[in-house]
Design an enzyme around this catalytic site. Structure first.
Site: not given
Lengths: 480, 480
Positions: A196, A319
Site C-alpha cells: 500500500y 473500508k
C-alpha cells in the site's frame, strides 16, 4: 529575582556546578578539545589528542570484546548472529526474548508524575456526586468538560479484549503510533512488496522509520518467501540499520489476496526468530468477498504457541463499513507497554465523541452490520467479476483476488519498454489519453514492471462501464 | 530471483555499486577504518589513521575558517553573537532573516513525487462527471470513498485566510504539529511560566522538543520580562541547545490574564531579534469575560511591521464553545512551508467529516454563536466573581484574572513550609481532607511556591457552593 538566580533551567545549572567541581585540571583537557572541534587548536595538539584517545579506545575495545562463540550475547548482537548462523530455526524458539520497545514508548509510560495528572487520577477514582458520592473529590483541576471517551467494543469480528484497543483518528494514525512505539528513528520495518503506497507516508513523515521492501513476484503468486525475508533482513542489518518489525496487510493491498495458515505461521516464526514485531493491517478483513476465507492473525495466537507481545493488529471502519470520513481507526496490541504508550499518543489523534456516539449506535445493531457486510461483499464480488471479465476481454491479465476494493492487473503488453520507465509512460498515457487514473505498481514498490492496482468500488454502475470501455478502447489502440 | 539479485533495498544497492566504482584503492582505507570502529584493527593502524585524518581536518579547518569579526556569520553564529552583543536591539530589525523550519517539515513538503499522489492530484484537477465533465479523469486510484474534508472558515473572530488554516483533532494535535515543523529533536521552545501543564505532554512525548520555562513572578503580575527571556535564551544556547520558538498563551493559562499591546510588541520584537518563531495559543480568546479586551496577535501583524512568517496561532472549539469532545483544533500559520507540511501531518489527526458537518451548521448561525459567547462570558464573570469573593473571605488571595475558566490563587499561608515540598503537602491535604482537586503551581512550572489554579467552570451552581464551603472550612482548620 537577582541576576544570579538562574532558575530557568535546572539542568544547565547542574552542568555548570559539575564543571566547577572538576576544577582547573579538567579545563586543561576541555580547552584544547574545543580547539580540535572548532579547528582553532594547534596543529600538534589537534592531532595528538585524538590520536591518544583512539589508542586508548582501541585498548579498551580489545579488552572488552566478548569472544563471540561462547559468551551470551546481548539482544542486538544475538540478532545479527542468528541471521548469520546455520543452526536450525526451531532451536531459536525458547527461551523467548522480549521484543524491542522504543525509548519514545518507554518515556511515554514513565511520565505522568506531575501532580496535575495525579490529581486527575484521584478524581477519577473517587468522583464527587451530590447524591451518590457527596464525600467524593471535586474536580477543579480540569479546564474542559470533555468526556474522554473510549469506544471499546466489537468493531472487529473476533474475541478481542476491549482494554487492549486504542482508538485513533483513522488507521493511518494507528500505524504511525506503532512507528513511534516499536522503533527509534533510523530503524527499519520490513514490508513485503508490492505494498500500500500510504505506508511510506505513514511511517516516513514523522516517525523516522525506514520501510524496506521485501520483493514478492508473480511466479510466487506475490507471496512473501522466507528467502526474500531473510535476504532483506540481513542486507538491512549489514547496513547497520536495526530491523524492528515486519509489516503485512491481510488481505493484501494492492494484490487483494488473503494470507493462508501456512503463510501466517511462517511470518510468526520469522518474527520470533529475528525477535521483531509483526504488524498485521487487517483493514480490508470484512471486504473478503470470495473463498478462501479470511483468517485473522488473532486466531493463531489463541493456540498459545507464539509470543503475543510482538503482534499488533490494525483495523478501522473506513473500508469495510465505507466510513472513511469518520476517521475511526483502531490499534489492537497484546503488548502492555505499547498499549499504554499508544493511549498517551492517541491524545493527538482522538476521535470526536460526537462521531463515537453515532458509531456506537450503528455498531450495536449487529443484525444491520452483518447484513451490510454481506450485501457489500456480494456487490464487491459482482463488480470484481465484471471488471475482471471486461479487462480480460481487453487482453489484460487480472490476478485472482478474493478481497479488497481493487484488482491487481498486468499491462506489460501495452508498455513501450519492459521496465519502470515503460510502466511510467503507460500510466501517463492512461491518465492523459484514456483519462483513467490507476496506481502503477512502482508506487507500491513492486519489483516487476507492468502491474497496476485498479480500484473499482467507488464508481457507480454507469461510471464503471465508462471506465471499462475507455480501458478496452485504449488497449485496442495500443495494440494496433 | 537469483541469490545475487538483491533488489530489496535500492539504497543499499547504490552503496554497493558506488563502493565497487571506487576500486581496490578505496577498500584499502575502508577495511582498517572498519577495524578502528569495531576495535578489531591493529593498535598502530587504529591510532595512526585517525591521527592523520585529524591532522588534515585541522589543516582544512584552518584554511577555510572565515575571520569572525568581518565576514557575514551563518544563522546559528549570528544568533549567539546577537545574544552577547551590546548593540541596541533596534539595529537588528533589518534585513529580516528567514525563520528556521525543521528538516521534518521540509521533508514533508518535498515528498509526493510518488505516481500514486501525482495521479490523485490530476484527478482532483480534472475530475470525471457523467454530466458536467464526461471527458474528465476517472478516479480508480483511491481505495476509499472518503471526502477529504477541509473545514475552512471563520471559527476565529478575525479576518483569517482559509487557505492558511489547518484543521486538527484538537488543539493538542495542532501544537504537536508545530513542534514537528519548527524544531529538530533536541531543540527548545521558551515558555513563560507558570504555563499550561499539557504543553509538556504536547511537545515532549513525540516531537522531542524541550520546553524551557521563562520564570514570571507575582511582583511582575506574572508578566514575562525581557530580562527573563534574554536569560533563558542565553542559558539554553550556552548548553548547546538551539532555541526555535517562544510559546505563549493569550489569555494566559493558568493566570487568566490577557496580554496587552505593549507585551505583544515586546514578544514580537524578541522573536525577530533572536530569529525564532512565536506561537500564540489563543484557545481561551472567546472566554475573556472582563476588561481589558482581548487582542489577537493577528491584529498586530496587520500593520506590516513584523515578519508574519514566524507567527503561528492555535485555536479550537473546546474551550470557548464547550465542545472539547468534538476534538476540533486549528493551526493558523503565515508560513507557507509550515502550512504545507502541517496539511500533510494532519493526515494523522484529521477531524471526522460527520463532526465537521455539524460544526459547520453550528458556526454558520453567527447570531447564535454571538449570543452563546456573550452568555458564556456573563456566566464566567459571575462565577469568577463568586469564587473570588468566597476565596478572599477564606483568606486566600486571588489574582485579578479577566479570562479563562479558572482562577489563579495564592495559598502560601496554608502551607507547612514555603517551598515546593510545602506546596505539594498542601495539595495532598486538599485532595485527601477537603476532597478538592486543584492544580498546584509547580505542575505549571511556577517559580514561586504557594500558587494554585482553581477551575470553576465545569461545576453546577450547587457543586460550586459545596466546593467553596469545603475550601473555606479547610482554610479555617489550617489556621487554627
Amino acid at each position: 529575582m537577582t541576576p544570579n538566580n538562574n532558575n530557568s533551567s535546572s539542568s544547565s545549572r547542574g552542568i555548570e556546578e559539575r564543571r566547577k567541581e572538576r576544577g582547573p585540571g579538567a579545563m586543561r583537557i576541555i580547552v584544547p578539545l574545543q580547539g580540535v572541534v572548532q579547528g582553532r587548536g594547534g596543529l600538534v595538539l589537534g592531532s595528538v589528542i585524538p590520536c591518544a584517545l583512539f589508542y586508548f579506545l582501541q585498548l579498551y575495545l580489545r579488552k572488552n570484546r566478548s569472544p563471540p562463540p561462547t559468551a551470551a550475547p546481548p539482544e542486538s548482537q544475538s540478532q545479527s548472529q542468528s541471521s548469520h548462523s546455520l543452526t536450525p530455526r526451531r532451536s531459536m524458539r525458547s527461551p523467548t526474548r522480549p521484543p524491542f520497545v522504543s525509548s519514545r514508548a518507554n518515556h511515554a509510560t514513565d511520565r505522568e508524575v506531575s501532580l496535575h495528572y495525579l490529581g486527575l487520577k484521584a478524581c477519577k477514582e473517587n468522583p464527587f456526586d451530590a447524591h451518590s458520592n457527596p464525600s467524593g473529590i471535586i474536580q477543579m483541576g480540569l479546564a474542559d468538560n470533555q468526556a474522554m471517551a473510549g469506544l471499546m467494543g466489537d468493531v472487529l469480528k473476533a474475541a478481542f479484549n476491549p482494554s487492549q484497543i486504542v482508538l485513533t483518528a483513522g488507521a493511518s494514525a494507528a500505524l504511525e503510533i506503532l512507528g513511534f512505539c516499536l522503533a527509534e528513528p533510523g530503524n527499519a520495518f520490513l514490508v513485503p512488496s508490492p505494498y500500500y503506497p500510504g505506508f511510506d507516508r505513514d511511517f516516513n513523515l514523522r516517525t523516522g522509520v525506514e520501510l524496506v521492501p521485501v520483493p514478492c513476484r508473480s511466479t510466487d503468486n506475490f507471496d512473501a518467501t522466507i528467502n526474500a525475508l531473510e535476504r532483506a533482513f540481513n542486507q538491512t542489518k549489514k547496513r547497520g540499520v536495526a530491523v524492528r518489525a515486519l509489516l503485512i496487510s491481510n488481505p493484501s493491498n494492492p494484490v487483494g489476496k488473503t494470507l493462508d495458515s501456512e503463510m501466517l505461521t511462517m511470518l510468526l516464526e520469522f518474527a520470533r526468530e529475528k525477535n521483531i514485531h509483526l504488524i498485521c493491517d487487517e483493514i480490508y478483513a470484512g471486504s473478503v468477498y470470495d473463498s478462501p476465507e479470511f483468517i485473522s492473525i488473532a486466531k493463531f495466537l489463541e493456540s498459545g504457541e507464539f509470543d503475543k507481545r510482538r503482534v499488533h493488529i490494525i483495523y478501522g471502519t473506513s473500508k469495510d463499513l465505507g466510513l472513511a470520513g469518520f476517521r475511526v481507526g483502531a490499534l489492537y496490541s497484546y503488548n502492555d507497554t505499547v498499549v499504554n504508550a499508544a493511549q498517551k499518543f492517541a491524545r493527538f489523534c482522538s476521535v470526536s465523541s460526537h462521531t463515537q456516539c453515532l458509531l456506537i449506535s450503528i455498531l450495536s445493531d449487529s443484525q444491520f452490520i452483518k447484513k451490510y457486510l454481506r450485501e457489500n461483499q456480494r456487490r464487491l464480488r459482482e463488480r470484481s467479476a465484471a471488471f475482471s471479465e471486461g479487462l480480460t476481454k481487453a487482453g489484460i491479465r487480472c490476478f485472482k483476488s478474493n478481497g479488497g476494493l481493487y484488482l491487481w492487473v498486468e499491462m506489460a503488453d501495452l508498455m513501450p519498454s519492459f521496465n519502470q520507465k515503460g510502466e511510467h509512460a503507460l500510466w501517463e498515457r492512461l491518465l492523459s489519453e484514456a483519462k483513467i487514473n490507476i496506481t502503477p505498481g512502482s508506487a507500491c514498490h513492486c519489483i516487476q514492471p507492468g502491474w497496476f492496482r485498479v480500484c473499482f468500488a467507488t464508481l457507480s454502475d454507469h461510471d464503471a462501464s465508462v471506465a471499462l470501455q475507455r480501458i478496452q478502447e485504449f488497449s485496442k489502440r495500443c495494440k494496433t
